[in-house]
Design a protein around this motif. Sequence first.
Motif, PDB file in Angstrom:
ATOM      1  N   PHE A  17      24.148  63.668 -17.618  1.00 36.14           N
ATOM      2  CA  PHE A  17      24.314  63.407 -16.185  1.00 36.14           C
ATOM      3  C   PHE A  17      23.369  62.306 -15.723  1.00 36.14           C
ATOM      4  CE2 PHE A  17      26.344  67.653 -15.071  1.00 36.14           C
ATOM      5  CZ  PHE A  17      27.527  67.080 -14.660  1.00 36.14           C
ATOM      6  N   GLY A  18      22.125  62.367 -16.172  1.00 34.29           N
ATOM      7  CA  GLY A  18      21.142  61.355 -15.783  1.00 34.29           C
ATOM      8  C   GLY A  18      21.555  59.960 -16.201  1.00 34.29           C
ATOM      9  N   GLY A  32      25.472  54.548 -10.638  1.00 34.12           N
ATOM     10  CA  GLY A  32      24.778  54.438  -9.356  1.00 34.12           C
ATOM     11  C   GLY A  32      25.143  55.577  -8.416  1.00 34.12           C
ATOM     12  N   ILE A  33      25.936  56.529  -8.908  1.00 33.92           N
ATOM     13  CA  ILE A  33      26.360  57.689  -8.090  1.00 33.92           C
ATOM     14  C   ILE A  33      25.332  58.798  -8.313  1.00 33.92           C
ATOM     15  CG2 ILE A  33      28.122  59.440  -7.708  1.00 33.92           C
ATOM     16  CD1 ILE A  33      30.157  57.397  -8.833  1.00 33.92           C
ATOM     17  N   ASN A  34      24.841  59.364  -7.226  1.00 37.55           N
ATOM     18  CA  ASN A  34      23.832  60.424  -7.300  1.00 37.55           C
ATOM     19  C   ASN A  34      24.521  61.756  -7.561  1.00 37.55           C
ATOM     20  OD1 ASN A  34      21.677  62.077  -7.082  1.00 37.55           O
ATOM     21  ND2 ASN A  34      20.996  61.326  -5.106  1.00 37.55           N
TER      22      ASN A  34
END
Length: 189
Positions: free
Chosen positions: A179-180, A187-189
């Motif tokens: 995920f990180g 660039g999606i949190n």
Amino acid sequence: MPNPNTSTFAGKVFGRWTVQSFAYWKEFPCGDRKDYWTCKCECGTVRPVGRQDLIRGHSRSCSCLQKETVVKMNTIHGLSSTPEFEVWKGIHARCYNKNKKSYKYYGGRGIKVCDRWMASFQNFYADMGPRPTPKHTIERLNNDGNYEPGNCEWATRLIQVRNTQRTKRYTFNGQSKTFGEWEEVTGIN
């Protein structure tokens, strides 16, 4: 007591000692007496030393010679106080010391240290070099592979966390990432 003849003894060198001058007499209960001389060691230490101790070689320095000899005898590579040496010892412990908590994740799974690195720290250091920063630790690229050249690099904790067995990877368009890593790429949190 009369002073001994300083002209024949002052200036003589015994090991690292240089005799400077007569210091004093010491009387013993048995009736013997011993003459002491002010001596200067090569390291700069000045103190009285018995003449017979000098002549017989019982005192060759202020003890700096002995300390240096012990250090030389116990120094193999001169890097035993470095973080890299601690890492080298740590990988051995993880793989071969069954009393270590981490053994089950390394030696208990069959992870080994290659023969070259088992043989000497110098080989390990020649292959790995110094750590780039204090935040870097050793990382196995293939988590199931051994500690050996080609499978190890210096990496930060963040990179290491991403390479553990417990870290889940998610595949999208043929690429597998954590995920990180996907957050960094998209660039999606």
